[in-house]
Design a protein around this motif. Structure first.
Motif, PDB file in Angstrom:
ATOM      1  N   ALA A 212      -8.053 110.499 -28.171  1.00 13.40           N
ATOM      2  CA  ALA A 212      -7.472 109.158 -28.157  1.00 13.40           C
ATOM      3  C   ALA A 212      -8.561 108.097 -28.198  1.00 13.40           C
ATOM      4  CB  ALA A 212      -6.606 108.981 -26.913  1.00 13.40           C
ATOM      5  N   ALA A 213      -9.615 108.307 -27.422  1.00 13.85           N
ATOM      6  CA  ALA A 213     -10.722 107.343 -27.412  1.00 13.85           C
ATOM      7  C   ALA A 213     -11.327 107.204 -28.809  1.00 13.85           C
ATOM      8  CB  ALA A 213     -11.784 107.785 -26.406  1.00 13.85           C
TER       9      ALA A 213
ATOM     10  N   GLU B  93      -9.414 117.231 -24.117  1.00 12.25           N
ATOM     11  CA  GLU B  93      -9.449 116.994 -25.556  1.00 12.25           C
ATOM     12  C   GLU B  93      -8.544 115.832 -25.952  1.00 12.25           C
ATOM     13  OE1 GLU B  93      -9.139 119.971 -24.197  1.00 12.25           O
ATOM     14  OE2 GLU B  93     -10.792 121.190 -25.003  1.00 12.25           O
ATOM     15  N   ARG B  94      -7.386 115.723 -25.323  1.00 16.00           N
ATOM     16  CA  ARG B  94      -6.457 114.650 -25.671  1.00 16.00           C
ATOM     17  C   ARG B  94      -7.038 113.277 -25.359  1.00 16.00           C
ATOM     18  NH1 ARG B  94      -1.005 115.286 -26.726  1.00 16.00           N
ATOM     19  NH2 ARG B  94      -0.236 117.439 -26.825  1.00 16.00           N
TER      20      ARG B  94
ATOM     21  N   THR C 205      -3.763 107.658 -19.914  1.00 19.03           N
ATOM     22  CA  THR C 205      -4.545 108.893 -19.985  1.00 19.03           C
ATOM     23  C   THR C 205      -4.969 109.190 -21.417  1.00 19.03           C
ATOM     24  OG1 THR C 205      -2.585 110.268 -20.369  1.00 19.03           O
ATOM     25  CG2 THR C 205      -3.214 109.872 -18.064  1.00 19.03           C
ATOM     26  N   GLY C 206      -4.296 108.554 -22.382  1.00 22.48           N
ATOM     27  CA  GLY C 206      -4.539 108.841 -23.794  1.00 22.48           C
ATOM     28  C   GLY C 206      -3.704 109.977 -24.330  1.00 22.48           C
ATOM     29  N   HIS C 207      -2.936 110.635 -23.467  1.00 18.44           N
ATOM     30  CA  HIS C 207      -2.186 111.829 -23.852  1.00 18.44           C
ATOM     31  C   HIS C 207      -1.255 111.565 -25.036  1.00 18.44           C
ATOM     32  CE1 HIS C 207      -0.393 115.818 -22.837  1.00 18.44           C
ATOM     33  NE2 HIS C 207       0.686 115.282 -23.376  1.00 18.44           N
ATOM     34  N   HIS C 208      -0.656 110.366 -25.070  1.00 23.33           N
ATOM     35  CA  HIS C 208       0.348 110.057 -26.090  1.00 23.33           C
ATOM     36  C   HIS C 208      -0.183 109.134 -27.188  1.00 23.33           C
ATOM     37  CE1 HIS C 208       3.450 111.923 -23.592  1.00 23.33           C
ATOM     38  NE2 HIS C 208       2.940 111.273 -22.566  1.00 23.33           N
TER      39      HIS C 208
ATOM     40  N   SER D  57      -8.533 107.241 -18.713  1.00 26.42           N
ATOM     41  CA  SER D  57      -9.063 107.945 -17.545  1.00 26.42           C
ATOM     42  C   SER D  57      -9.756 109.226 -17.983  1.00 26.42           C
ATOM     43  CB  SER D  57      -7.932 108.282 -16.566  1.00 26.42           C
ATOM     44  OG  SER D  57      -7.305 107.097 -16.114  1.00 26.42           O
ATOM     45  N   LEU D  58     -11.056 109.297 -17.723  1.00 25.61           N
ATOM     46  CA  LEU D  58     -11.833 110.499 -18.016  1.00 25.61           C
ATOM     47  C   LEU D  58     -12.683 110.803 -16.792  1.00 25.61           C
ATOM     48  CD1 LEU D  58     -12.459 112.531 -20.366  1.00 25.61           C
ATOM     49  CD2 LEU D  58     -14.553 111.206 -20.719  1.00 25.61           C
ATOM     50  N   TYR D  59     -12.529 112.002 -16.239  1.00 24.94           N
ATOM     51  CA  TYR D  59     -13.124 112.294 -14.939  1.00 24.94           C
ATOM     52  C   TYR D  59     -14.390 113.128 -15.006  1.00 24.94           C
ATOM     53  CZ  TYR D  59      -8.662 110.417 -13.581  1.00 24.94           C
ATOM     54  OH  TYR D  59      -7.586 109.585 -13.450  1.00 24.94           O
ATOM     55  N   ALA D  60     -14.757 113.578 -16.169  1.00 25.81           N
ATOM     56  CA  ALA D  60     -15.985 114.363 -16.310  1.00 25.81           C
ATOM     57  C   ALA D  60     -16.319 114.484 -17.785  1.00 25.81           C
ATOM     58  CB  ALA D  60     -15.828 115.759 -15.692  1.00 25.81           C
ATOM     59  N   ALA D  61     -17.561 114.836 -18.053  1.00 27.40           N
ATOM     60  CA  ALA D  61     -17.990 115.070 -19.433  1.00 27.40           C
ATOM     61  C   ALA D  61     -17.823 116.527 -19.827  1.00 27.40           C
ATOM     62  CB  ALA D  61     -19.450 114.646 -19.597  1.00 27.40           C
TER      63      ALA D  61
END
Length: 388
Positions: free
Chosen positions: A150-151, A145-146, A102-105, A125-129
């Motif tokens: 991360a991206a 935002e997280r 998810t990029g959270h960490h 995983s990104l589900y919307a802009a």
């Protein structure tokens, strides 16, 4: 990049010819701090997970078996305290690594670390802009935002990033903006329009599927070039070929050492705590039986006129309808919409109008599984835990 991909494809092709596994998906944990509404996984608390030493031993066995590509995932992969050590060990063994997260960490420190290892790709995983739509899926405030942070961290360090989006009724209108966002930050993107039941056959996730009108718009106008590239000259798909590579050049490993044909098909039977990877890959009954599934063995699918446009999924057929060798009605729905979108654009013959033999059982909105109306769990009978 194309040359690298071509070399990877060549290596994978040679390995297949030699009967060797090329790709392993390793779910090292089923813990996750998000509650995504469409997720197919049962998330746990980490009890019984493989120890660090067990994970390392398995990685060494995979390398010895000649595995070329390894996807590390969860749950949320980085919820394991030893996640960085696992990545480092896999890298040292010479396996090409992809990470799903998810990029959270993924902090600046972790991004610096990953940049030193140069994984093939990190999938986020990104589900919307837009924040509210993304967090409506993840059920996690601050997750938008997280993930984007991360991206950007990884891309700034020249780590390849792909934004992965499961397409649902709630976010189908976001496709164009997600493409724009990915281009803006320097990421690639991937859209998955197939929402499946959970691995325990809980059906709530499939209530998120695109409606009939939304599905037509997705294939017909949101990704028309992708559809045209894939299907305007559809392959004949001979009856002696397989609709899926599960248990062949790719297998999955679960967080407690289970070996499955694929990550969405957790058939019980073999475990790396008691057997070696090579012995399971060569001889496990569940893997052998899944390998034996061809279009010819799939009943209605074998006579379906829409088969050239179908991306049939063994897991969807089993988990939603209780029969591995039966049709996946959701695959039928998608195949017809894809075929019709091509015909309407003049890319295939106007005479391509025949319908699948299953069509009287297909719900146009994707709600063709058992128990969809009340949203209650439909637990998998013991007989379905192995293939009969």
């Amino acid at each position: 990049m194309k040359q690298l991909q071509g070399a990877a494809d060549l290596l994978a092709s040679r390995a297949r010819q030699q009967g060797r596994v090329t790709t392993v998906v390793f779910q090292v944990t089923d813990r996750c701090n998000y509650g995504c509404v469409h997720c197919y996984q049962e998330h746990g608390e980490g009890s019984g997970e493989l120890s660090h030493d067990e994970v390392v031993r398995i990685l060494e066995e995979l390398a010895a078996a000649g595995v070329l590509f390894l996807t590390l995932m969860g749950g949320e992969f980085f919820m394991r305290r030893d996640a960085d050590e696992i990545v480092a060990r896999a890298h040292a063994l010479g396996v090409a690594i992809k990470i799903k997260s998810t990029g959270h960490h993924i902090t600046d420190k972790r991004a610096d670390f990953l940049a030193t290892l140069r994984p093939l790709q990190v999938d986020l995983s990104l589900y919307a802009a837009t924040r509210h739509l993304h967090e409506g899926v993840t059920q996690a405030p601050g997750s938008y935002e997280r993930t984007l942070a991360a991206a950007r961290r990884l891309i700034a360090r020249k780590v390849a990033v792909q934004l992965n989006t499961s397409i649902m009724e709630s976010n189908a209108t976001e496709v164009a903006e997600l493409k724009r966002l990915a281009s803006e930050i320097g990421a690639s993107y991937s859209f998955d329009p197939k929402i499946t039941a959970m691995e325990n056959t809980e059906v709530r996730p499939v209530l998120q599927r695109m409606s009939a009108a939304t599905l037509r718009a997705f294939y017909g106008s949101a990704i028309p070039d992708v559809v045209a590239d894939m299907y305007s000259e559809p392959a004949p798909r001979p009856l002696d070929t397989t609709p899926c590579r599960a248990a062949q050049q790719t297998v999955a490993i679960g967080p407690r050492g289970e070996v499955w044909p694929c990550i969405r098909l957790p058939l019980e039977g073999s475990n790396l705590r008691t057997q070696s990877f090579q012995s399971i890959y060569d001889g496990a009954e569940t893997l052998q039986q899944v390998r034996g599934l061809s279009w010819a063995t799939l009943g209605e699918c074998s006579v379906c006129p829409v088969r050239p446009y179908c991306q049939r999924c063994h897991a969807m057929a089993l988990l939603e309808h209780g029969e591995m060798r039966g049709p996946s009605l959701e695959a039928c729905r998608h195949a017809v919409v894809i075929r019709d979108s091509l015909r309407e654009r003049g890319l295939i013959a106007a005479t391509e109008t025949a319908m699948p033999p299953t069509w009287d059982r297909v719900d146009p909105h994707g709600q063709h599984h058992r128990g969809a109306g009340d949203g209650h769990a439909v637990r998998r009978p013991a007989s379905l835990r192995v293939i009969g």
